[in-house]
Write an enzyme that holds these catalytic residues in place. Sequence first.
Site, PDB file in Angstrom:
ATOM      1  CB  ALA A 160     -19.420  14.334  -8.097  1.00  0.00           C
ATOM      2  N   GLY A 208      -6.809   0.396   3.794  1.00  0.00           N
ATOM      3  CA  GLY A 208      -8.267   0.585   3.687  1.00  0.00           C
ATOM      4  C   GLY A 208      -8.689   1.249   2.391  1.00  0.00           C
ATOM      5  CB  ALA A 230     -23.715   7.104  -5.260  1.00  0.00           C
ATOM      6  CB  ILE A 231     -19.630  10.525  -5.490  1.00  0.00           C
ATOM      7  CG1 ILE A 231     -19.057   9.116  -5.305  1.00  0.00           C
ATOM      8  CG2 ILE A 231     -18.670  11.567  -4.923  1.00  0.00           C
ATOM      9  CD1 ILE A 231     -17.737   8.862  -6.020  1.00  0.00           C
ATOM     10  N   GLY A 232     -21.979  12.547  -5.983  1.00  0.00           N
ATOM     11  CA  GLY A 232     -22.486  13.920  -6.088  1.00  0.00           C
ATOM     12  C   GLY A 232     -23.679  14.157  -5.186  1.00  0.00           C
ATOM     13  CE  LYS A 254     -22.112   5.985   2.407  1.00  0.00           C
ATOM     14  NZ  LYS A 254     -21.244   6.629   1.423  1.00  0.00           N
ATOM     15  CD  GLU A 268      -2.598   1.627   0.200  1.00  0.00           C
ATOM     16  OE1 GLU A 268      -3.418   0.809  -0.250  1.00  0.00           O
ATOM     17  OE2 GLU A 268      -2.417   2.765  -0.304  1.00  0.00           O
ATOM     18  CB  CYS A 272     -13.758   1.733   0.699  1.00  0.00           C
ATOM     19  SG  CYS A 272     -15.158   1.233   1.675  1.00  0.00           S
ATOM     20  CG  HIS A 293     -46.518  -4.538  13.382  1.00  0.00           C
ATOM     21  ND1 HIS A 293     -46.644  -3.612  12.366  1.00  0.00           N
ATOM     22  CD2 HIS A 293     -47.238  -4.070  14.443  1.00  0.00           C
ATOM     23  CE1 HIS A 293     -47.422  -2.617  12.787  1.00  0.00           C
ATOM     24  NE2 HIS A 293     -47.789  -2.874  14.038  1.00  0.00           N
TER      25      HIS A 293
HETATM   26  C1  LIG Z   1     -16.807   9.686  -2.024  1.00  0.00           C
HETATM   27  C2  LIG Z   1     -17.013   8.229  -2.285  1.00  0.00           C
HETATM   28  C3  LIG Z   1     -18.017   7.538  -1.636  1.00  0.00           C
HETATM   29  C4  LIG Z   1     -18.193   6.190  -1.867  1.00  0.00           C
HETATM   30  N1  LIG Z   1     -19.189   5.536  -1.207  1.00  0.00           N
HETATM   31  C5  LIG Z   1     -19.373   4.218  -1.429  1.00  0.00           C
HETATM   32  C6  LIG Z   1     -20.380   3.502  -0.734  1.00  0.00           C
HETATM   33  O1  LIG Z   1     -21.111   4.064   0.084  1.00  0.00           O
HETATM   34  N2  LIG Z   1     -20.516   2.183  -0.986  1.00  0.00           N
HETATM   35  C7  LIG Z   1     -19.726   1.523  -1.883  1.00  0.00           C
HETATM   36  O2  LIG Z   1     -19.903   0.330  -2.083  1.00  0.00           O
HETATM   37  N3  LIG Z   1     -18.771   2.180  -2.559  1.00  0.00           N
HETATM   38  C8  LIG Z   1     -18.565   3.495  -2.344  1.00  0.00           C
HETATM   39  N4  LIG Z   1     -17.575   4.148  -3.015  1.00  0.00           N
HETATM   40  C9  LIG Z   1     -16.743   3.382  -3.971  1.00  0.00           C
HETATM   41  C10 LIG Z   1     -15.671   2.566  -3.223  1.00  0.00           C
HETATM   42  O3  LIG Z   1     -14.908   3.428  -2.414  1.00  0.00           O
HETATM   43  C11 LIG Z   1     -14.791   1.854  -4.225  1.00  0.00           C
HETATM   44  O4  LIG Z   1     -15.591   1.075  -5.090  1.00  0.00           O
HETATM   45  C12 LIG Z   1     -13.795   0.945  -3.530  1.00  0.00           C
HETATM   46  O5  LIG Z   1     -12.974   1.664  -2.654  1.00  0.00           O
HETATM   47  C13 LIG Z   1     -12.937   0.204  -4.552  1.00  0.00           C
HETATM   48  O6  LIG Z   1     -12.067  -0.633  -3.867  1.00  0.00           O
HETATM   49  P1  LIG Z   1     -10.691  -1.081  -4.490  1.00  0.00           P
HETATM   50  O7  LIG Z   1     -10.085  -2.018  -3.487  1.00  0.00           O
HETATM   51  O8  LIG Z   1     -10.851  -1.542  -5.869  1.00  0.00           O
HETATM   52  O9  LIG Z   1      -9.795   0.242  -4.585  1.00  0.00           O
HETATM   53  P2  LIG Z   1      -9.478   1.444  -3.601  1.00  0.00           P
HETATM   54  O10 LIG Z   1     -10.354   1.490  -2.437  1.00  0.00           O
HETATM   55  O11 LIG Z   1      -9.372   2.627  -4.476  1.00  0.00           O
HETATM   56  O12 LIG Z   1      -8.032   1.073  -3.058  1.00  0.00           O
HETATM   57  C14 LIG Z   1      -6.916   1.032  -3.890  1.00  0.00           C
HETATM   58  C15 LIG Z   1      -5.683   1.179  -3.034  1.00  0.00           C
HETATM   59  O13 LIG Z   1      -4.543   0.914  -3.849  1.00  0.00           O
HETATM   60  C16 LIG Z   1      -3.508   1.802  -3.473  1.00  0.00           C
HETATM   61  N5  LIG Z   1      -2.587   1.901  -4.598  1.00  0.00           N
HETATM   62  C17 LIG Z   1      -2.814   2.438  -5.826  1.00  0.00           C
HETATM   63  N6  LIG Z   1      -1.726   2.316  -6.595  1.00  0.00           N
HETATM   64  C18 LIG Z   1      -0.787   1.705  -5.852  1.00  0.00           C
HETATM   65  C19 LIG Z   1       0.552   1.306  -6.094  1.00  0.00           C
HETATM   66  N7  LIG Z   1       1.138   1.491  -7.279  1.00  0.00           N
HETATM   67  N8  LIG Z   1       1.234   0.718  -5.097  1.00  0.00           N
HETATM   68  C20 LIG Z   1       0.663   0.507  -3.890  1.00  0.00           C
HETATM   69  N9  LIG Z   1      -0.607   0.855  -3.598  1.00  0.00           N
HETATM   70  C21 LIG Z   1      -1.310   1.439  -4.574  1.00  0.00           C
HETATM   71  C22 LIG Z   1      -4.246   3.107  -3.187  1.00  0.00           C
HETATM   72  O14 LIG Z   1      -3.462   3.950  -2.374  1.00  0.00           O
HETATM   73  C23 LIG Z   1      -5.491   2.589  -2.486  1.00  0.00           C
HETATM   74  O15 LIG Z   1      -5.289   2.528  -1.090  1.00  0.00           O
HETATM   75  C24 LIG Z   1     -17.352   5.496  -2.778  1.00  0.00           C
HETATM   76  C25 LIG Z   1     -16.330   6.183  -3.433  1.00  0.00           C
HETATM   77  C26 LIG Z   1     -16.160   7.527  -3.185  1.00  0.00           C
HETATM   78  C27 LIG Z   1     -15.050   8.233  -3.893  1.00  0.00           C
END
Ligand SMILES: Cc1cc2nc3c(=O)[nH]c(=O)nc-3n(C[C@H](O)[C@H](O)[C@H](O)COP(=O)(O)OP(=O)(O)OC[C@H]3O[C@@H](n4cnc5c(N)ncnc54)[C@H](O)[C@@H]3O)c2cc1C
Length: 463
Positions: A267, A37, A182-184, A49, A32, A40, A442
Site C-alpha cells: 500500500a 463508478g 490511509a489505504i494501508g 468502508k 468506461e 472509488c 448537546h
Molecule cells: C482502497 C482505496 C480506498 C480509498 N478510500 C478513499 C476514501 O475513503 N475517500 C476518498 O476520498 N478517496 C479514497 N480513495 C481514493 C479514490 O478512490 C480516488 O481518489 C478516486 O477514485 C479518483 O477518482 P478518479 O475519477 O480520478 O479515478 P478512478 O476512480 O480511478 O476512475 C477512473 C476510471 O477510468 C477508467 N479508465 C481508465 N482508463 C480508461 C480507458 N482508457 N478507457 C476507458 N476507461 C478507462 C477506469 O476503469 C476507472 O473506472 C481510495 C482509494 C483506494 C484504492
Amino acid sequence: MNYDIIVIGSGPGGYVTAIRAAQLGFKTAIIEKENLGGICLNWGCIPTKALLKSAHVFNYLKHAEEYGLNKVDNPGFDFTKVIQRSRGVASKMSGGIQFLMKKNKIDVILGTAKVKPGKKVSVVDAEGKTTEYAAQNIIIATGARSRELPNLPQDGKKVIGYRQALSLPEQPKSMIVVGSGAIGIEFADFYNTMGTKVTMVEFLPNIVPLEDEEVSKHVEKSLKKSGIDIMTNASVESVDTSGEGVKAKVKTATGEITLEADILLSAVGISANIEGIGLEEVGIKTDKGRVLVNEWYQTSVPGYYAIGDIIPTQALAHVASAEGITCVEKIKGIHTEKIDYGNIPGCTYCHPEIASVGLTEKQAKEKGYEIKVGKFPFSASGKATANGDVDGFIKVIFDAKYGEWLGAHMVGDGVTDMIAEAVVARKLETTGHEILKSIHPHPTLSETVMEAVAAAYGEVIHI
Ligand SMILES: Cc1cc2nc3c(=O)[nH]c(=O)nc-3n(C[C@H](O)[C@H](O)[C@H](O)COP(=O)(O)OP(=O)(O)OC[C@H]3O[C@@H](n4cnc5c(N)ncnc54)[C@H](O)[C@@H]3O)c2cc1C
C-alpha cells in the site's frame, strides 16, 4: 458521433463531471472500460468502508457486556460473506451510477478509450470493434492503480494490492502491510479486527505521515493497543514468495530482519493511468507520471482536459469530483471559483477514525504563524462516554494575531463526519469567536469541536 463533451473514465471524477455537464446543457458521453463508478465505488472508498463496518459490528459484539448486554458467546463470522457484502455494496453503488447516467441522458460507451488528435476519441469495445467519436471538449479522468515498487512486485496472490485485499478468497492468518497511508491503515485495521496478525511497515518516522504529528502518535498507540505490530523508519528491501507464505527482508535502524506472513499487502501509493491512452500522439504533456493541467484543468493541448487521480493534486474522490465540476463550469463560461487545495479535508476510516483539514502545527510554525492551539479529549465528552468510545481528541490551530482558523486535526469515533464543520468555517473565514457563538447541540460529538476552539481561547468549560 459528435458530442459537446466526452468524459473518459467513470470514477467520482468522470461520472460527476458528466452529470454536471449534462445539467449545463452539454450533449455528453462517458466512456468506461470496467465498471461505472471507477476505483472509488468498485475498489476504493465504498467497499473498504463496507469491510470496516463489518469489523466495527464484530467488535461491538465482542464487547456486548460493556453495554450491559448478555455476553455473545463465541462471536464469529464467515469471511466469504463479509467480502460478499462489501462486493454487493460496491455493485449496488455502481448500479446507481448507471441510473444517474440514464436520468441525465448521458450516453454510456463501454470500452477502452484513446484520445486522438483533432479532438477525437477511439473506443475499442469488448468484441474488439473500434469506433471513433468526436467532441468539442474531451475530459480525461482515467484515474490510477496500485503503485508497484521494483522490489515489491505484486503477483496478486502472496504480494497483493488493494483490489486483491478487497476480494481475498480466504482470510490470511498473518499479513504484512507495507505503507501506512490511509489505504494501508484501513486494511491493517480491518484484518487485525477480524483476527489476522498484522505487521505494518512504514518507511517514515510516523504512521499516517501526512497528519499532524500528535495525531500520528495517538493513532500509532491506539493501533498497537488493538494488536497491530508497527515498525516505523523501516523499509522492505525484498520479498521471497518461493515458500509457503511471504518472507520480507526489512531494513530497520537497528539492522535487517526477516518478517514472515501468509500475505503481503503493498500500500505504497498509486500510479496514474497515463499509459496507452494516446497522450503522446496528441501531444499532451505529463510530468512525474501525471498529466499537467492549468488551474481550470486544461492540458497543454486546447480542447483536452484532465481531472482526478491522473493529475498532481490530492488523490481523493471528493477532489476528483470538485475538479470535474469546476472544469465543465469553466467550459460553459459561467462564473466559477478555483479550488482551494489548502482547504481539502482528508479522512481515514480506521478505528479510531482520523480527519483533518488545513495546516498541521508544524506546518503553521514553519510558515511563521504565531499560533493558538486548543485540544479537547473525547474522554471529557458526555456523548463519547455514553457511546463507550472515548479514544481520541480534537485539536484546532488558530493564527494568534488575526484569528484565522489554520487547521483542524481530529482522531476518534465519528470524526470523519465532523471535519466538514471546520471546512465550512474556514471557507467562510470565521474566527474562533463565530464557532464559540454557534451553539452546538448537546449531547453530540460535535460539541468537542466547540470545546477545542474554546480551549484555544482559554475558555474551555469541560476540562
Ligand atoms: C482502497 C482505496 C480506498 C480509498 N478510500 C478513499 C476514501 O475513503 N475517500 C476518498 O476520498 N478517496 C479514497 N480513495 C481514493 C479514490 O478512490 C480516488 O481518489 C478516486 O477514485 C479518483 O477518482 P478518479 O475519477 O480520478 O479515478 P478512478 O476512480 O480511478 O476512475 C477512473 C476510471 O477510468 C477508467 N479508465 C481508465 N482508463 C480508461 C480507458 N482508457 N478507457 C476507458 N476507461 C478507462 C477506469 O476503469 C476507472 O473506472 C481510495 C482509494 C483506494 C484504492
